[in-house]
Every structure is written in structure tokens, then in C-alpha cells.
Design a protein around this motif. Structure first.
Motif, short mmCIF file in Angstrom:
data_model
loop_
_atom_site.label_atom_id
_atom_site.label_comp_id
_atom_site.label_asym_id
_atom_site.label_seq_id
_atom_site.Cartn_x
_atom_site.Cartn_y
_atom_site.Cartn_z
N LYS A 292 0.86 -1.18 0.00
CA LYS A 292 0.00 0.00 0.00
C LYS A 292 0.90 1.23 0.00
CE LYS A 292 -0.63 0.80 4.96
NZ LYS A 292 -1.64 1.10 6.00
N GLY A 293 0.34 2.35 -0.47
CA GLY A 293 1.12 3.57 -0.51
C GLY A 293 0.30 4.72 -1.03
N THR A 294 0.91 5.90 -0.96
CA THR A 294 0.25 7.11 -1.44
C THR A 294 1.14 7.79 -2.47
OG1 THR A 294 1.23 8.45 0.32
CG2 THR A 294 -0.92 7.45 0.76
N ASP A 295 0.53 8.59 -3.31
CA ASP A 295 1.22 9.45 -4.27
C ASP A 295 2.22 8.66 -5.11
OD1 ASP A 295 -0.29 11.55 -3.29
OD2 ASP A 295 1.19 12.02 -1.74
N LEU A 296 3.54 8.95 -4.99
CA LEU A 296 4.53 8.31 -5.85
C LEU A 296 4.61 6.81 -5.59
CD1 LEU A 296 7.45 10.92 -5.74
CD2 LEU A 296 5.77 10.54 -7.56
N VAL A 297 4.47 6.39 -4.34
CA VAL A 297 4.47 4.96 -4.05
C VAL A 297 3.25 4.29 -4.68
CG1 VAL A 297 4.44 3.23 -2.21
CG2 VAL A 297 5.77 5.32 -1.91
N ALA A 298 2.12 4.96 -4.58
CA ALA A 298 0.90 4.43 -5.21
C ALA A 298 1.07 4.32 -6.71
CB ALA A 298 -0.29 5.32 -4.86
N LEU A 299 1.71 5.32 -7.29
CA LEU A 299 1.97 5.28 -8.73
C LEU A 299 2.85 4.10 -9.10
CD1 LEU A 299 1.87 6.50 -11.58
CD2 LEU A 299 3.80 7.98 -10.90
N ARG A 300 3.88 3.86 -8.29
CA ARG A 300 4.79 2.75 -8.58
C ARG A 300 4.08 1.41 -8.42
NH1 ARG A 300 8.17 0.83 -11.86
NH2 ARG A 300 9.67 -0.65 -10.96
N ILE A 301 3.18 1.30 -7.44
CA ILE A 301 2.40 0.06 -7.27
C ILE A 301 1.55 -0.19 -8.52
CG2 ILE A 301 0.53 -0.99 -5.96
CD1 ILE A 301 1.66 0.33 -3.45
N ARG A 302 0.93 0.87 -9.01
CA ARG A 302 0.09 0.70 -10.21
C ARG A 302 0.94 0.30 -11.42
NH1 ARG A 302 -2.04 5.57 -8.33
NH2 ARG A 302 -1.14 6.69 -10.10
N GLU A 303 2.13 0.91 -11.55
CA GLU A 303 3.00 0.58 -12.69
C GLU A 303 3.43 -0.89 -12.64
OE1 GLU A 303 6.16 3.33 -12.33
OE2 GLU A 303 5.08 5.00 -13.30
N ILE A 304 3.83 -1.36 -11.46
CA ILE A 304 4.26 -2.76 -11.34
C ILE A 304 3.09 -3.69 -11.61
CG2 ILE A 304 5.14 -4.49 -9.73
CD1 ILE A 304 6.74 -2.30 -8.37
N ALA A 305 1.91 -3.32 -11.09
CA ALA A 305 0.72 -4.15 -11.34
C ALA A 305 0.41 -4.23 -12.83
CB ALA A 305 -0.46 -3.59 -10.57
N ALA A 306 0.53 -3.11 -13.52
CA ALA A 306 0.27 -3.12 -14.96
C ALA A 306 1.31 -3.95 -15.71
CB ALA A 306 0.27 -1.68 -15.48
N GLU A 307 2.58 -3.86 -15.30
CA GLU A 307 3.64 -4.64 -15.95
C GLU A 307 3.40 -6.14 -15.81
OE1 GLU A 307 7.31 -3.42 -14.26
OE2 GLU A 307 7.20 -1.36 -15.05
N HIS A 308 2.86 -6.57 -14.67
CA HIS A 308 2.67 -8.00 -14.41
C HIS A 308 1.21 -8.41 -14.59
CE1 HIS A 308 6.55 -7.18 -12.45
NE2 HIS A 308 6.82 -8.45 -12.66
N LYS A 309 0.44 -7.54 -15.23
CA LYS A 309 -0.94 -7.84 -15.58
C LYS A 309 -1.78 -8.23 -14.38
CE LYS A 309 0.35 -9.25 -20.25
NZ LYS A 309 0.29 -10.34 -21.28
N VAL A 310 -1.58 -7.49 -13.28
CA VAL A 310 -2.41 -7.64 -12.09
C VAL A 310 -3.61 -6.73 -12.25
CG1 VAL A 310 -2.52 -7.38 -9.58
CG2 VAL A 310 -0.43 -8.23 -10.66
N ALA A 311 -4.79 -7.22 -11.95
CA ALA A 311 -6.00 -6.43 -12.13
C ALA A 311 -5.97 -5.18 -11.27
CB ALA A 311 -7.21 -7.29 -11.77
#
Length: 380
Positions: A292-311
Motif C-alpha cells: 500500500k502507498g500514497t502518491d509516488l508509491v501508489a503510482l509505482r504500485i500501479r505501474e508494477i501491477a500493470a507490468e505484471h498484468k495484475v487487475a
């Protein structure tokens, strides 16, 4: 001027400074107190053992002054007799010597306590510096020690002179007395002289002990800057602590990010918050927050999820509730079971749709958030 006054050693030594000085073998000591204890022990020992000691010495002298014809012709017997007499005298003096040794060990402990420090006996080559030695000779401490020695000599010498001058007639009269009576009178005179000398040493020790304590604590005084530096060392440099904290956070963040590809779903706010959830049927009682995270950390979580095709699902109320009311690795609150179950059901339907085709699952909206959690989210 403010900096100079701040650097003056006006503050008393801290407990840590005193403990460090003790570890280095630096404690308050009084030579005059040691001398007083030693002299008092010697006088007391001789006083209480005078009868037994005198009897043994008398027997030794009687034996030594007795003439034996055989000894005159056999020097070896003379040497053996001298050795035996010396041993008898030594045995007679053992209690006295033992008392003196105990006094020598116990006297320093009366002021500074028991102390054994290897640093105190370690070689210091700085003491071999001749210039430093000359400086010590003419230092304030050396002058004070010289003054103390002169004052002590005058005091003790005056006491001895008072006793001897007041008993000159008695000393002269010893020549006219029988040997035993003269011996008793001489012992009495010596005893009074020793007692007066010991009394004068009491005066010297009563002056020297407070002076040594004052000097000791004065040398260990600290400036305000010393106190600040010590506090910084004991508590830790805030800059170093902040750097360590940043490094720990970075390691924890990398470990957390490594769990995002294993997550089942990432719910977002959509931009300010992101929470990754994972559930393994049979191994977990409820879904857990793996990142979990906010702002830049949240952005990085979303990027990694998109790279690994996590919903990824935009569910602001649920995301805020999960972020505010869970910690990393925690199971979700019981009040969010229903909402998260709908989200996981959507994830499973989405995976089936991608693999088998058919009608796309409906994206869940208006997820049920308990009023207590929703209220606290709004209040936060």
C-alpha cells in the motif's frame, strides 16, 4: 563572547562522564587519608599486640644473648640459631604485617571505592615527554601538593616537638630507672607521641579529603557543548538516525514492491492511494494487504501491477478504508469482507473472461463500506 562562555566548563560532570572516568581508572583519591589509615593501623596493631610481641622478642633476645660454648666452636650452629630466631620474629610480626596490608588495600577504597582498570596500568608514552614533565612540575597541582607537604611537615613536626620538648626531663630520667621501668616509661612516651601525630594526621585528612573531591569533580566539569555532544552520542546523531530510517524504509519498500506481482488485485483512489490485496484459499482466513502507498508509491504500485498484468480497480471509498485501517501484512477488517469479496469475485470472472471469452464481467461499483469505516475515512 556568547560562544566563549558556552565553551567554559561550568556544568557538573554527567553520570556518563563520571562512569567513563572510572573505567579509565580516574577516581578521587586522598594520600593523606591513606597515610592516616596506615599510621592508625600501625599504632593500633602495635598497641594491641605489644604484650605478645614483646614476649616473643624478649624470648628471642634472651636466647640470642645467651652464651653457649658449643656455638663458639661450630659456626654452623650459630647460623642455624640466627635463622630460627629470625623466623620466630617473622611469625610474631605476621599479624601486624597482615593488618598493614589490609589497611593499604582498604584505605583508597574509602574514598573512591573498589576499582580495577587495565587502562590505569597501560603504558602511556606521553608521560615520557620531558617538556610535559617540566610543565607538571610547575603546575598549579604541583604547587598545591608542595604547600600541603610543607604544611603537613610543620604540623607533624610541631606535634612531635611539643611531645619531646614537654618530656625532656622524663627522657633524661630514663637513665636513672631500672631497665623494666625505663622500658615501660619509654613505651608510654612513644605511645603519646604517636597518638598526637595520628591526631595531627586526622586534621590533615579532614582538610585533604574535601579538597581532593572538589579538585576531582572540578577537573571533570563539562561545557554546555560537551553536554550537547554527549546527549547526541547517547541518543544518536539525528542525521544518522534519519539516514538509517530512510534506508530501512527503502528496504521495506523494495520488499513490499516485490509482493505486488503476486497480488490478486490493486484497488486505487485512483491516483492518491493504492492497496494491493492477495488471498490464498485454505492458507488465509481473509485477504491480506501485501502493499500500500500514497502518491509516488501508489503510482509505482500501479505501474508494477500493470507490468505484471495484475487487475487494477478504481474503488476510492474501499481503497481509503483499506489504507487507513490496515497495516502491511494485516488481514482486511471484518467490516470490509463483503466489499472485498465482490472485488475478488470480479477478478476471478475477469480471468475466466480473458481465458474463455464471452460476456465481459461488470465492473463492481457502489461497494458496501460500513458506516463506521466510511465515517472515520471522511473524518480523516
Amino acid at each position: 563572547m556568547a560562544e566563549e562562555s558556552d565553551l567554559e566548563k561550568t556544568e557538573p560532570a554527567s553520570p556518563r562522564r563520571l562512569e567513563k572516568a572510572r573505567e579509565e581508572g580516574n577516581v578521587a583519591r586522598s594520600r593523606e587519608l591513606t597515610t592516616l589509615v596506615m599510621v592508625g593501623t600501625a599504632i593500633g596493631g602495635l598497641w594491641f599486640s605489644a604484650e605478645s610481641l614483646g614476649g616473643r622478642i624478649d624470648a628471642v633476645l634472651r636466647h640470642a644473648l645467651r652464651f653457649e660454648r658449643a656455638v663458639a666452636f661450630e659456626p654452623s650452629r650459630m647460623l642455624a640459631g640466627a635463622g630460627a630466631m629470625g623466623f620466630e620474629v617473622l611469625v610474631a610480626l605476621i599479624p601486624f604485617f597482615a593488618a598493614m596490608v589490609i589497611a593499604a588495600v582498604a584505605a583508597p577504597m574509602m574514598l573512591g571505592g573498589w576499582l580495577f582498570s587495565g587502562k590505569a596500568v597501560s603504558p602511556r608514552f606521553s608521560k615520557l615527554d620531558p617538556f610535559a614533565g617540566v610543565a607538571r612540575m610547575f603546575s598549579t597541582q604541583s604547587l598545591s601538593e608542595l604547600f600541603k607537604a610543607l604544611a603537613k611537615s610543620l604540623l607533624i613536626g610541631g606535634a612531635a616537638y611539643y611531645v619531646i620538648a614537654g618530656n625532656l626531663d622524663a627522657v633524661s630520667a630514663l637513665l636513672d630507672l631500672p631497665v623494666r621501668a625505663a622500658l615501660q616509661q619509654a613505651v608510654s612516651l612513644v605511645g603519646r607521641n604517636c597518638a598526637l601525630i595520628a591526631a595531627s594526621l586526622v586534621v590533615v585528612a579532614m582538610i585533604d579529603v574535601p579538597y581532593q573531591l572538589w579538585t576531582y569533580y572540578r577537573k571533570l566539569r563539562m561545557s554546555r557543548e560537551d553536554l550537547r555532544q554527549e546527549h547526541k552520542e547517547s541518543e544518536g546523531d539525528p542525521h544518522i538516525k534519519a539516514q538509517i530510517r530512510r534506508q530501512q524504509q527503502a528496504v521495506a519498500r523494495r520488499r513490499m514492491m516485490s509482493e505486488v506481482p503476486k497480488a490478486d488485485i490493486v484497488v486505487t483512489n485512483p491516483t492518491h492511494f493504492a492497496v494491493a490485496l492477495k488471498y490464498v484459499d485454505g492458507d488465509m482466513r481473509a485477504p491480506r494487504v501485501v502493499a500500500k502507498g500514497t502518491d509516488l508509491v501508489a503510482l509505482r504500485i500501479r505501474e508494477i501491477a500493470a507490468e505484471h498484468k495484475v487487475a487494477i480497480l478504481e474503488a476510492p471509498p474501499l481503497t481509503r478504508a483499506l489504507y487507513r485501517h490496515t497495516r502491511l501484512g494485516d488481514e482486511i477488517p471484518a467490516g470490509l469482507y463483503t466489499a472485498v469479496a465482490e472485488v475478488l469475485a470480479w477478478v476471478y470472472q475477469l480471468k475466466r473472461w480473458k481465458s474463455e471469452g464471452g460476456e465481459a464481467p461488470r465492473t463492481p461499483t457502489d461497494l458496501p463500506i460500513p458506516e463506521a469505516l466510511e465515517y472515520s475515512v471522511k473524518a480523516a
